[in-house]
Each structure stands twice: as C-alpha cells, then as structure tokens.
Design a protein around this motif. Sequence first.
Motif, PDB file in Angstrom:
ATOM      1  N   LYS A   1      -6.314   3.129  -9.570  1.00  0.00           N
ATOM      2  CA  LYS A   1      -5.290   2.379 -10.280  1.00  0.00           C
ATOM      3  C   LYS A   1      -3.924   2.589  -9.613  1.00  0.00           C
ATOM      4  O   LYS A   1      -3.461   3.698  -9.434  1.00  0.00           O
ATOM      5  CB  LYS A   1      -5.225   2.839 -11.735  1.00  0.00           C
ATOM      6  CG  LYS A   1      -4.200   2.077 -12.572  1.00  0.00           C
ATOM      7  CD  LYS A   1      -4.178   2.588 -14.001  1.00  0.00           C
ATOM      8  CE  LYS A   1      -3.139   1.862 -14.833  1.00  0.00           C
ATOM      9  NZ  LYS A   1      -3.102   2.353 -16.230  1.00  0.00           N
ATOM     10  N   GLY A   2      -3.269   1.490  -9.238  1.00  0.00           N
ATOM     11  CA  GLY A   2      -1.929   1.540  -8.668  1.00  0.00           C
ATOM     12  C   GLY A   2      -1.847   2.091  -7.260  1.00  0.00           C
ATOM     13  O   GLY A   2      -0.750   2.361  -6.770  1.00  0.00           O
ATOM     14  N   VAL A   3      -2.985   2.233  -6.591  1.00  0.00           N
ATOM     15  CA  VAL A   3      -2.991   2.817  -5.248  1.00  0.00           C
ATOM     16  C   VAL A   3      -2.569   1.771  -4.215  1.00  0.00           C
ATOM     17  O   VAL A   3      -3.101   0.663  -4.185  1.00  0.00           O
ATOM     18  CB  VAL A   3      -4.385   3.377  -4.898  1.00  0.00           C
ATOM     19  CG1 VAL A   3      -4.423   3.849  -3.452  1.00  0.00           C
ATOM     20  CG2 VAL A   3      -4.738   4.515  -5.840  1.00  0.00           C
ATOM     21  N   LEU A   4      -1.606   2.142  -3.376  1.00  0.00           N
ATOM     22  CA  LEU A   4      -1.132   1.279  -2.300  1.00  0.00           C
ATOM     23  C   LEU A   4      -1.343   1.969  -0.965  1.00  0.00           C
ATOM     24  O   LEU A   4      -1.441   3.198  -0.894  1.00  0.00           O
ATOM     25  CB  LEU A   4       0.353   0.955  -2.474  1.00  0.00           C
ATOM     26  CG  LEU A   4       0.779   0.258  -3.769  1.00  0.00           C
ATOM     27  CD1 LEU A   4       2.289   0.103  -3.794  1.00  0.00           C
ATOM     28  CD2 LEU A   4       0.097  -1.087  -3.902  1.00  0.00           C
ATOM     29  N   LYS A   5      -1.364   1.184   0.095  1.00  0.00           N
ATOM     30  CA  LYS A   5      -1.467   1.761   1.435  1.00  0.00           C
ATOM     31  C   LYS A   5      -0.673   0.906   2.413  1.00  0.00           C
ATOM     32  O   LYS A   5      -0.539  -0.311   2.236  1.00  0.00           O
ATOM     33  CB  LYS A   5      -2.932   1.845   1.877  1.00  0.00           C
ATOM     34  CG  LYS A   5      -3.602   0.507   2.075  1.00  0.00           C
ATOM     35  CD  LYS A   5      -5.019   0.667   2.619  1.00  0.00           C
ATOM     36  CE  LYS A   5      -5.662  -0.690   2.886  1.00  0.00           C
ATOM     37  NZ  LYS A   5      -7.021  -0.554   3.457  1.00  0.00           N
TER      38      LYS A   5
ATOM     39  N   SER B   1      -2.681  -3.500  -1.333  1.00  0.00           N
ATOM     40  CA  SER B   1      -3.592  -2.778  -2.214  1.00  0.00           C
ATOM     41  C   SER B   1      -4.800  -2.299  -1.420  1.00  0.00           C
ATOM     42  O   SER B   1      -5.067  -2.786  -0.314  1.00  0.00           O
ATOM     43  CB  SER B   1      -4.060  -3.686  -3.361  1.00  0.00           C
ATOM     44  OG  SER B   1      -4.821  -4.761  -2.853  1.00  0.00           O
ATOM     45  N   VAL B   2      -5.525  -1.350  -1.975  1.00  0.00           N
ATOM     46  CA  VAL B   2      -6.668  -0.781  -1.260  1.00  0.00           C
ATOM     47  C   VAL B   2      -7.824  -1.761  -1.139  1.00  0.00           C
ATOM     48  O   VAL B   2      -8.778  -1.520  -0.402  1.00  0.00           O
ATOM     49  CB  VAL B   2      -7.161   0.517  -1.948  1.00  0.00           C
ATOM     50  CG1 VAL B   2      -6.134   1.606  -1.812  1.00  0.00           C
ATOM     51  CG2 VAL B   2      -7.491   0.255  -3.411  1.00  0.00           C
ATOM     52  N   SER B   3      -7.728  -2.884  -1.818  1.00  0.00           N
ATOM     53  CA  SER B   3      -8.809  -3.869  -1.759  1.00  0.00           C
ATOM     54  C   SER B   3      -8.787  -4.682  -0.471  1.00  0.00           C
ATOM     55  O   SER B   3      -9.724  -5.423  -0.188  1.00  0.00           O
ATOM     56  CB  SER B   3      -8.722  -4.825  -2.949  1.00  0.00           C
ATOM     57  OG  SER B   3      -7.489  -5.525  -2.947  1.00  0.00           O
TER      58      SER B   3
ATOM     59  N   ASN C   1       0.297  -8.768   1.095  1.00  0.00           N
ATOM     60  CA  ASN C   1       1.156  -7.624   0.809  1.00  0.00           C
ATOM     61  C   ASN C   1       1.707  -7.710  -0.605  1.00  0.00           C
ATOM     62  O   ASN C   1       1.997  -8.806  -1.095  1.00  0.00           O
ATOM     63  CB  ASN C   1       2.324  -7.569   1.797  1.00  0.00           C
ATOM     64  CG  ASN C   1       1.898  -7.084   3.166  1.00  0.00           C
ATOM     65  OD1 ASN C   1       0.821  -6.529   3.327  1.00  0.00           O
ATOM     66  ND2 ASN C   1       2.744  -7.300   4.163  1.00  0.00           N
ATOM     67  N   VAL C   2       1.838  -6.555  -1.225  1.00  0.00           N
ATOM     68  CA  VAL C   2       2.485  -6.516  -2.541  1.00  0.00           C
ATOM     69  C   VAL C   2       3.952  -6.123  -2.411  1.00  0.00           C
ATOM     70  O   VAL C   2       4.714  -6.214  -3.359  1.00  0.00           O
ATOM     71  CB  VAL C   2       1.764  -5.525  -3.476  1.00  0.00           C
ATOM     72  CG1 VAL C   2       0.336  -5.975  -3.723  1.00  0.00           C
ATOM     73  CG2 VAL C   2       1.787  -4.102  -2.917  1.00  0.00           C
TER      74      VAL C   2
END
Length: 551
Positions: free
Chosen positions: A338-342, A364-366, A371-372
């Motif tokens: 949840k809420g993980v960014l990279k 997001s990790v997906s 980009n967010v």
Amino acid sequence: MDKVFERFFGKMGENHQSDFFNNRQPQNKGTLKAAIIVILFFLIAEYFTMLPLNLRSPDFVFFLSFCLIIFVGLRSLFQASFDKVGKVLVGLAAVFIAYVFIGQLISSPIFHASSYQKQLNVDKKADFYADNPKVNYQSIPVVDKDSAERLGDRKMGEIVDYVSQFEVDDEYGQINYKDKPYRVTTISYSDFIKWFTNHGEGLPAYIRVDMVTQESEVVRLKEGMKYSHSDLFFRNINRHIRVHYPTKMFENPSFEIDDAGNPYWIAPTYTYKIGLFGGKDITGAILVNAIDGSCQYYNIDKVPTWVDRVYPSDLLLTQLENWGQYTNGYFNTIFSQKGVLKPTDGYNYIALNDDVYLYTGLTSVSSDASNVGFALINMRTKEAKYYAISGAEEFSAMSSAEGKVQNLKYTATFPILINAGGQPTYFLSLKDSAGLVKSYAFVSVENYQIVAVGNSVAEAEKEYYQLLNDNGKVKVDFETKSLKAKITAIQEAVVNGNSHYYFKIEGEDKVFIAPISLNSELPLLKVGDQVSIEFVDDDSASQTVSTLKIG
C-alpha cells in the motif's frame, strides 16, 4: 642431609632457569618475525587497497581480521607451537568478523524501516510551477553524457601535441559554471611510458562542453594538474586523499571547476547512520586542488556553493527508493504494498538556481508505464521535492518522440522535466546513428501523444505551443515576434558538426542564432543584407530563430 638437598634443589633451579630463557628466546624471535612480516604485508596491502583505518568500515575490519589470522599462523610456525596468545588473537579475529555480520544484520531495513524511510526529507507539498518558472530555452541543456564524450573526443583530436600523449577521461560530470550547464572532464595519461615522460609537468588541460550550444573546449592550464585518477604512486588522487585523511571514509572523487575555472577534485565523505553499517549518508566533502594537491575538509553544511556534486547519484536514488518503499513499514513492501512508490529506471540532471538537481520520475510498483509524480533532489544540499504530477513515464515519451522521426531512425536521450508554457513537459534530444544531436522534442507529460519535433529548440518550442492550443485542453500564451532589418554583424560556428550562424540586426541588442537547416542561403549572408525572422521572445539575451527569409 641438608647439604644434599641444597645441592639437589640448587641444581634443579639452575636447570629450570636455563630452560626458561632458552625457551623464551625462540618465542620472542618468532613473534618478532611474524610481526614484521604482517606489518609489511599490511602496509603494502593498504597502499594498494587504500582502506580507511576505521572500525566503521566493514572492509577494513575484515582486512584487520585477516592480518590477525596471518600473524597467528606465522607466529605458531616460527615457534612450532600454538599457545594461549595465539588462541586469544584468533578469538579476537572471530569477534571482529562476527561484529561485521551481526552489525550488518541489526542494521538492515527489517529492523529500521522507518529510519531508512526518513533519511531523505522530501517536501511533498512542493509547487512545481513556483519552483520551475517558464524555462529559458537559451539555457536548456541539449547534450547528454554520450554526446559530450563524442564532442570532447573530437575536440581533443584537433590538438596534435595532446592526442599523441594523452587521452580523454570518460567522467564528464555535469556542473553549473557561470550559471550555465556544462560537462567537464580531465585528460589522462595514455600509458605508463606517457606518464613517465609527462608527469613532471602534470596534465596540461581539461575539457569543458557547453550543454546548451554544444561547443567543446580544451582549457589549457598555466600549470599542469599533478593529482588525478591516472597519476601513479602518491599523486594518485585517491591515495593522496587517503594519506592526508587515513580514517575518513570517502566516495570516489569527482572532477569539478570553481567559478574561476580552477580544477578541483571533490571527495564526499560518509558514515553509517543506522545501526553499525546501515543508512549510509554524506557528512562532508574533501576538496583537493588538482594542481598543487592542497586539501581542505568541509562539513556538509559548509561546502562552498560553487561545488555542485556532493551527494552521489546512486546514493540519492537509494535513499529516494527507501523513501517510497518503506512509507508504511517493511512488511508492507512484501505483502499489501500500500502506497509503495519506486523511481523509474532512468534519471537526468536539471540546472536550477545555480545548483544541479537529480531528476527522476516516481511510479507505482505495478509498473503500469505511468508516473504518479516526480522528484528533484539538490546534489549539494540533498534538499528533495516531490511533485504530484501524473502522466506518462519517461520511456513512453522517448518512444513517442522517436515515432515522429522513425524514418530517420533517431534515438532519444533520457528527458528532463521543464515548465513549457505553464505545462509540465518532457524535453529531449534526438540523435543520429553517430550519436550527434540532430533534432529536439517537446512531449506533454499529461498526454504523450502531444509531441513536437524541430531542427532547433525554437522551432520545436513553437510547434509544441501550437499543438497545446490546438488540443483545446489548455491555452498557452506565447509571443512569436517578427522582425525585418539589416544584419550588422554575423559569425559562423560549427556546433556538433552543424553550421550555426550568430548575427545581430539593426535596432536590437539580442544575438540571434540560426541553424543552417533554416535556409540554405545562410552561408551567403553578409553585413548589410536584410532578413526577416521569427522567434519566440522569452526576454533572454540571445534567441534561436524559428524562421528566416533573406531579402
């Protein structure tokens, strides 16, 4: 009877005392021999490895343990026994090794996820438009590292007396010099023989590449650089720093120049701030004058402002990754995420306010190709900002730009993020198979199908603004100015293999720039000829024209 006991025990005492000294003497000699050998080995190994004499360095602790084991082995060999002292020293070496393994374990993110996440203090309320006013296209960098290398090599090849003795180092670090983005690098000795014949005078020059005009320059020095990566023995820059700062842990020194153009080596120093060996972070920098070798250490808050690169890119990216990964703890990164960014797979550099910022997108990790947001991190102060701007990720923008010129088979450089007409925009260069910049592209972050390509930045800029207006979602106000006047001065310059003409016209203080692609009759222009030009006026001292007609 008393005399018999006296003779007997007296003789035993003499024999015992004799045996003690006879046994002690080879033990002392064995210990001394082992100590001398190990000390010599330590000094020779330290000369080559240049490890910091610091128990916070895992490599040094392992090396110290290895030396202790060698000492015990040699000592036991020379005195033909493995005594209590040897056992104690082996135990000490085992303690050192356990200290490293346990220290690394207890310093891992599984125990300190929150501390790792907070190492980079990111401003999540940053205003992109306030921090990035409308970009001045006369200062926008169009050269990446690969192109800078080609430009520098080509310029070096023009100087016969240098190219036969030296080669160009491939560092080409980006800096700000006199408020403009440059890439700079040193030259280096070609081989041992060239070093032997030239090291007395040092390296005579460095290379500077203007990332805006694509002009490269071999900057000759009045006095050669005596300290560099290619120098040998104690003038090797890493060894020179290690001798002066034997306990400091420092990163590989990078090359920069100060405001006067003087060459320096910048070696960031670091320590571990989480547990024993976790949370690597920069504590300051050692500045070394490349000419005379004078050194000065500065705490991180005292580093001179002309220094642009104190925090290494890979360290900043690691801390940014930890910031996005451990937002909700360690186990969240494994399970719910949840809420993980990279960070995205690439990054670039942006020049802002006379500082160099590392730029990268956040996704997001997906891995959904979008980009967010974006991150900008100051490479001198580690000031970090997050802009919550969603849109296409960089590689989608690169593919879109390449698609516009697919018949030419140009390849796109990794983009930078700019504010073009009040819109977050990717700017990138397009290169041919020889690695030379041929075109420029603007791609909308919000909609990467909106892409404009031109043979000059001004031409691409004008088309991009028109596309934004035609798209209907935004209205971009830009002023295209038209002038018709006589030329008062004109000069040709070759930039990246292409002819550009710099000229002035009556009634204007600006310098105008026209690439040969605008008009094939440009080489025929002379002072007094009349021209009609169009350009997007952004109040800068020089302007690249988008159209030019003669007469």
